[in-house]
Design an enzyme around this catalytic site. Structure first.
Site, short mmCIF file in Angstrom:
data_model
loop_
_atom_site.label_atom_id
_atom_site.label_comp_id
_atom_site.label_asym_id
_atom_site.label_seq_id
_atom_site.Cartn_x
_atom_site.Cartn_y
_atom_site.Cartn_z
N GLY A 205 0.83 -1.21 0.00
CA GLY A 205 0.00 0.00 0.00
C GLY A 205 0.86 1.24 0.00
N ASN A 206 0.26 2.39 0.29
CA ASN A 206 1.03 3.62 0.40
C ASN A 206 0.38 4.54 1.43
OD1 ASN A 206 -0.88 5.48 -1.01
ND2 ASN A 206 -0.52 4.04 -2.68
N ASN A 207 1.01 5.68 1.67
CA ASN A 207 0.59 6.55 2.78
C ASN A 207 -0.51 7.53 2.44
OD1 ASN A 207 2.29 5.55 4.71
ND2 ASN A 207 4.01 6.82 4.03
N ALA A 272 -3.67 7.71 -5.23
CA ALA A 272 -2.29 7.22 -5.30
C ALA A 272 -2.39 5.71 -5.59
CB ALA A 272 -1.59 7.47 -3.97
#
Ligand code: CTP
Length: 397
Positions: A205-207, A272
């Site tokens: 995943g990402n932030n 994102a």
């Protein structure tokens, strides 16, 4: 303008005499409602004299039953000032045990609250939760001031000054009576991160928090657009004004976007999206062996680029580029590759911008060489700037 001023029991109630006077001077018609506790802080006689209307502090009075439904329908704005922690809690939870909460539940007009309380009460998670809940219902919260409080403590929690309350309500009414620039338009917004499963308990995943994309979706809706928000895993709860489709993976996000893209006039790609996903997803939790391990990745579909190829002349597409280096040339590359009408560039080198922050600093670039750099602003204000750019471009389509 017809204003119902609802007063609850806080020492800040003494300022409502001045508040009433300010509105009356501006030729507003003011009717005052008070909770029983408020009558201990300021006399109903003062307020009935200033407003030139009897003050209502009970569901029943000597003259009979006070019709809360009628009062709620009469007003253009219900302004609850001061709004105590107790009154906010009642409004947020539908508790209806006095004339003020009864009128709030029946009101069809815009509702404003000007909270007033001690700083620890204001900061308490239950108060903050109630305030957020009211905002989700569409209630406008007039920001509290910072300063000396009745308790002697100094901090946040003071009711906004009467002049600020009058200005806040006036500003809102002026903006809301302005024509909606995106009425009749349909808009798609992607927001948040995606999560690409490795096994049943792990993912790549990402932030991304989703804050920027959700703020944009809300702002487009405020301008009258019918908004479909395709939102990856995010803790945010968008308002009911948006049609929100929750997704987890890039593939799900693509499917949700593809299903509606053809009907859209505007598409904003703020998500994102993970560029890769694990080639194989284990159906069971992968066990530790102590040896090195590799996860093979395969590319995900590029949602913006794929839809960009299907784009019709009337459709306006906006992309985002989050860059760490060579910001402008990277962003321009994406702008051309994906067919965006303009791209919003963020740099991780800017302080307090990008993931997780409530602020952002952007530059808008377009294929004709336009370059508009904006200062650091709240994500709501940034969303308003981007939507303004969208409005001016979609007017000619
Ligand atoms: N985007 C998308 N689908 C993807 C990847 C990106 O729709 N699979 C969109 C983003 O929402 C954003 C724009 O494309 O509007 C640029 O995203 P970004 O991740 O910065 O670009 P990439 O093309 O993935 O390039 P890189 O990660 O190499 O910088």
């Amino acid at each position: 303008m017809r204003i119902l001023l609802g007063i609850s029991g806080s020492i800040a109630a003494y300022k409502t005499a001045h508040l009433t006077r300010l509105w009356v001077k501006e030729s507003a018609e003011v009717k005052v409602l008070m909770t029983p506790a408020a009558t201990g802080f300021i006399s109903p006689l003062t307020l009935s004299t200033l407003s030139k209307h009897p003050v209502i502090s009970d569901v029943q009075s000597e003259t009979g039953w006070n019709n809360h439904v009628e009062l709620g329908l009469w007003a253009d704005a219900l302004v609850i000032a001061p709004a105590t922690a107790n009154t906010l809690a009642k409004l947020a939870n539908g508790i209806c045990d006095n004339i003020l909460s009864a009128v709030y539940l029946s009101a069809r007009c815009q509702v404003f609250v000007a909270p007033a309380m001690d700083l620890d009460m204001w900061r308490h998670p239950s108060t903050q939760h109630n305030v957020q809940r009211l905002q989700q219902f569409g209630v406008h919260v007039i920001p509290v001031g910072v300063g000396e409080l009745a308790s002697g403590l100094v901090g946040e929690g003071r009711m906004a000054e009467p002049e600020e309350i009058v200005e806040f309500v006036r500003q809102w009414l002026v903006t809301s009576s302005a024509p909606l620039l995106l009425a009749g338009k349909k808009a798609l917004v992607t927001a948040g991160p995606t999560q690409e499963p490795i096994d049943p308990v792990r993912f790549i995943g990402n932030n991304s928090s989703g804050k920027m994309g959700v703020a944009l979706a809300e702002e487009l809706a405020k301008q009258g657009a019918q908004v479909t928000l395709v939102l990856g895993p995010s803790a945010l709860e968008p308002s009911k004004a948006l049609q929100t489709v929750r997704v987890q993976t890039a593939a799900e996000m693509y499917e949700a976007c593809q299903a509606v893209f053809e009907q859209m006039d505007i598409a904003v790609f703020a998500a994102a999206v993970a560029d890769y996903r694990p080639k194989n997803v284990s159906s069971q939790k992968i066990k530790k062996t102590g040896a090195d391990m590799q996860v093979d990745l395969v590319p995900n579909v590029d949602i913006a680029a794929t839809l960009g190829q299907q784009k019709k002349a009337h459709q306006l597409m906006v992309g985002f580029a989050l860059e760490t280096n060579e910001e402008e040339s990277n962003a321009l590359g994406k702008l051309h590759r994906k067919g965006f009408d303009f791209i919003v560039l963020n740099s991780t080198r800017d302080e307090k911008a990008t993931f997780g922050f409530d602020t952002n600093k952007i530059t808008i670039l377009d294929p004709n060489g336009l370059k508009k750099a904006y200062p650091l602003k709240s994500k709501q204000e940034v969303a308003a700037d981007i939507v303004q750019e969208i409005c001016s471009r979609s007017a000619n389509r």
